[in-house]
Scaffold this motif. Sequence first.
Motif, PDB file in Angstrom:
ATOM      1  N   MET A   1       0.985  -1.193  -0.017  1.00  0.00           N
ATOM      2  CA  MET A   1      -0.282  -0.576   0.055  1.00  0.00           C
ATOM      3  C   MET A   1       0.538   1.135   0.172  1.00  0.00           C
ATOM      4  N   PRO A   2       1.061   1.587  -1.515  1.00  0.00           N
ATOM      5  CA  PRO A   2       2.281   3.197  -1.110  1.00  0.00           C
ATOM      6  C   PRO A   2       1.295   4.297  -0.099  1.00  0.00           C
ATOM      7  N   PHE A   3       2.005   5.174   0.436  1.00  0.00           N
ATOM      8  CA  PHE A   3       1.321   6.288   0.582  1.00  0.00           C
ATOM      9  C   PHE A   3       2.275   7.187   0.850  1.00  0.00           C
ATOM     10  N   THR A   4       1.566   8.881   0.770  1.00  0.00           N
ATOM     11  CA  THR A   4       2.342   9.601   1.067  1.00  0.00           C
ATOM     12  C   THR A   4       2.420  10.450   2.853  1.00  0.00           C
ATOM     13  N   LEU A   5       3.170  10.558   3.632  1.00  0.00           N
ATOM     14  CA  LEU A   5       2.508  11.112   4.549  1.00  0.00           C
ATOM     15  C   LEU A   5       3.821  12.577   4.879  1.00  0.00           C
ATOM     16  N   ALA A   6       3.203  13.184   5.926  1.00  0.00           N
ATOM     17  CA  ALA A   6       3.661  14.479   5.337  1.00  0.00           C
ATOM     18  C   ALA A   6       3.297  14.972   7.367  1.00  0.00           C
ATOM     19  N   THR A   7       4.248  15.729   8.272  1.00  0.00           N
ATOM     20  CA  THR A   7       4.500  16.279   9.158  1.00  0.00           C
ATOM     21  C   THR A   7       4.735  18.213   9.154  1.00  0.00           C
ATOM     22  N   TRP A   8       3.925  18.862   9.806  1.00  0.00           N
ATOM     23  CA  TRP A   8       4.145  19.576  10.071  1.00  0.00           C
ATOM     24  C   TRP A   8       3.581  20.486  11.291  1.00  0.00           C
ATOM     25  N   ASN A   9       4.140  21.025  11.878  1.00  0.00           N
ATOM     26  CA  ASN A   9       4.476  21.777  13.681  1.00  0.00           C
ATOM     27  C   ASN A   9       3.362  23.173  12.711  1.00  0.00           C
ATOM     28  N   ILE A  10       1.756  23.178  12.894  1.00  0.00           N
ATOM     29  CA  ILE A  10       1.252  23.502  12.841  1.00  0.00           C
ATOM     30  C   ILE A  10       1.428  25.280  13.215  1.00  0.00           C
ATOM     31  N   ASN A  11       1.507  25.403  14.231  1.00  0.00           N
ATOM     32  CA  ASN A  11       1.578  26.483  15.561  1.00  0.00           C
ATOM     33  C   ASN A  11       0.036  27.146  15.736  1.00  0.00           C
ATOM     34  N   SER A  12      -0.950  26.384  16.189  1.00  0.00           N
ATOM     35  CA  SER A  12      -2.141  26.161  16.660  1.00  0.00           C
ATOM     36  C   SER A  12      -2.797  25.890  15.277  1.00  0.00           C
ATOM     37  N   ILE A  13      -3.596  25.196  15.432  1.00  0.00           N
ATOM     38  CA  ILE A  13      -4.586  24.575  14.403  1.00  0.00           C
ATOM     39  C   ILE A  13      -5.860  25.001  14.544  1.00  0.00           C
ATOM     40  N   ARG A  14      -6.395  25.108  15.553  1.00  0.00           N
ATOM     41  CA  ARG A  14      -7.658  26.374  15.069  1.00  0.00           C
ATOM     42  C   ARG A  14      -6.927  27.700  14.106  1.00  0.00           C
ATOM     43  N   LEU A  15      -6.017  28.596  14.592  1.00  0.00           N
ATOM     44  CA  LEU A  15      -6.420  29.957  13.634  1.00  0.00           C
ATOM     45  C   LEU A  15      -5.092  29.496  12.545  1.00  0.00           C
ATOM     46  N   ARG A  16      -4.873  28.000  12.232  1.00  0.00           N
ATOM     47  CA  ARG A  16      -4.604  28.098  10.785  1.00  0.00           C
ATOM     48  C   ARG A  16      -4.960  26.743  10.387  1.00  0.00           C
ATOM     49  N   ALA A  17      -6.664  26.436  10.334  1.00  0.00           N
ATOM     50  CA  ALA A  17      -7.171  25.812   9.738  1.00  0.00           C
ATOM     51  C   ALA A  17      -7.063  25.673   8.426  1.00  0.00           C
ATOM     52  N   ALA A  18      -7.726  27.117   7.437  1.00  0.00           N
ATOM     53  CA  ALA A  18      -7.791  27.499   6.542  1.00  0.00           C
ATOM     54  C   ALA A  18      -5.804  27.122   5.152  1.00  0.00           C
ATOM     55  N   LEU A  19      -5.257  26.312   6.551  1.00  0.00           N
ATOM     56  CA  LEU A  19      -4.058  26.432   5.544  1.00  0.00           C
ATOM     57  C   LEU A  19      -3.302  25.308   6.001  1.00  0.00           C
ATOM     58  N   VAL A  20      -4.035  24.558   6.885  1.00  0.00           N
ATOM     59  CA  VAL A  20      -4.248  22.787   6.861  1.00  0.00           C
ATOM     60  C   VAL A  20      -5.231  22.327   5.508  1.00  0.00           C
ATOM     61  N   ALA A  21      -5.983  22.599   5.187  1.00  0.00           N
ATOM     62  CA  ALA A  21      -7.100  22.717   4.940  1.00  0.00           C
ATOM     63  C   ALA A  21      -6.762  22.308   2.735  1.00  0.00           C
ATOM     64  N   ARG A  22      -5.690  24.505   3.158  1.00  0.00           N
ATOM     65  CA  ARG A  22      -5.462  24.219   1.756  1.00  0.00           C
ATOM     66  C   ARG A  22      -4.277  23.064   1.208  1.00  0.00           C
ATOM     67  N   LEU A  23      -3.621  22.891   2.567  1.00  0.00           N
ATOM     68  CA  LEU A  23      -2.492  21.704   2.174  1.00  0.00           C
ATOM     69  C   LEU A  23      -2.540  20.870   1.497  1.00  0.00           C
ATOM     70  N   LEU A  24      -3.016  19.975   2.420  1.00  0.00           N
ATOM     71  CA  LEU A  24      -4.459  18.636   2.202  1.00  0.00           C
ATOM     72  C   LEU A  24      -5.709  18.273   0.582  1.00  0.00           C
TER      73      LEU A  24
END
Length: 262
Positions: A1-24
């Motif tokens: 099962m090939p898969f891609t993984l990413a790690t990111w210190n987001i420094n507030s998941i609530r403040l930067r939810a839109a950035l997480v969504a953009r990356l996804l």
Amino acid sequence: MPFTLATWNINSIRLRAALVARLLREEAPDVLCLQECKSPVDKMPLDVFRAQGYTHCVARGQKCYNGVAILSRLPLEDCGDRDFADLGHARHVAARLENGVTIHNFYVPAGGDIPDRAQNEKFGQKLDYLTAMRDHFHAERPKRSILVGDLNIAPREDDVWNHKQLLKVVSHTPVEVAQLAETQGAGGWVDVTRKDIPEGNLYSWWSYRSPDWDAADKGRRLDHVWASPDIANAAHSSRILRAVRGWDQPSDHAPVFASFDL
């Protein structure tokens, strides 16, 4: 099962939810590990990520500080967490994919500003945390495992913008580098990023204090992807998405990616 993984210190998941969504949306990793979420789990904006197809989540959180989360398009089994060094912090969580691969997501203490445990309790906590990690992985050697996260140490000379100037700066001091090497060695972990990109300066963090972080380029590689020896050769295509550091209201970290053919 090939898969891609990413790690990111987001420094507030609530403040930067839109950035997480953009990356996804734009990069579509199968699994995204986040650190420094700064939110209890029940306050994390998980619906935003479910709308992007990331319907699986394993997380640990606390109000305003720390916090780790694993978002996935693939089914996950919660494998628990460990309070390394008994700090009472939400700094670790583990999850297992259906192919049997366990993912450990870490947020190692930053360690404050003074690299002396006698003068700075936070520095001592950081070293103790790494020691506890080392002892755990020595006792329970990882198999079919990936360790990711903000480990808050840039180990190599080319993992920082200036080795000599940073030798006395927390995150690159010899004692921290040695402690991280012991932790890595205890589990036999392979630094996947440097396996794929063995030469050259490589950074994942640039300080907010720099008025023009991109031009100054005074970075450090604080964010890591490791793999246990039995699956390290299946890893490939590592990359750091430097451009994400330039998004509007960014984290001071950039995401680190790796793919695995398992």
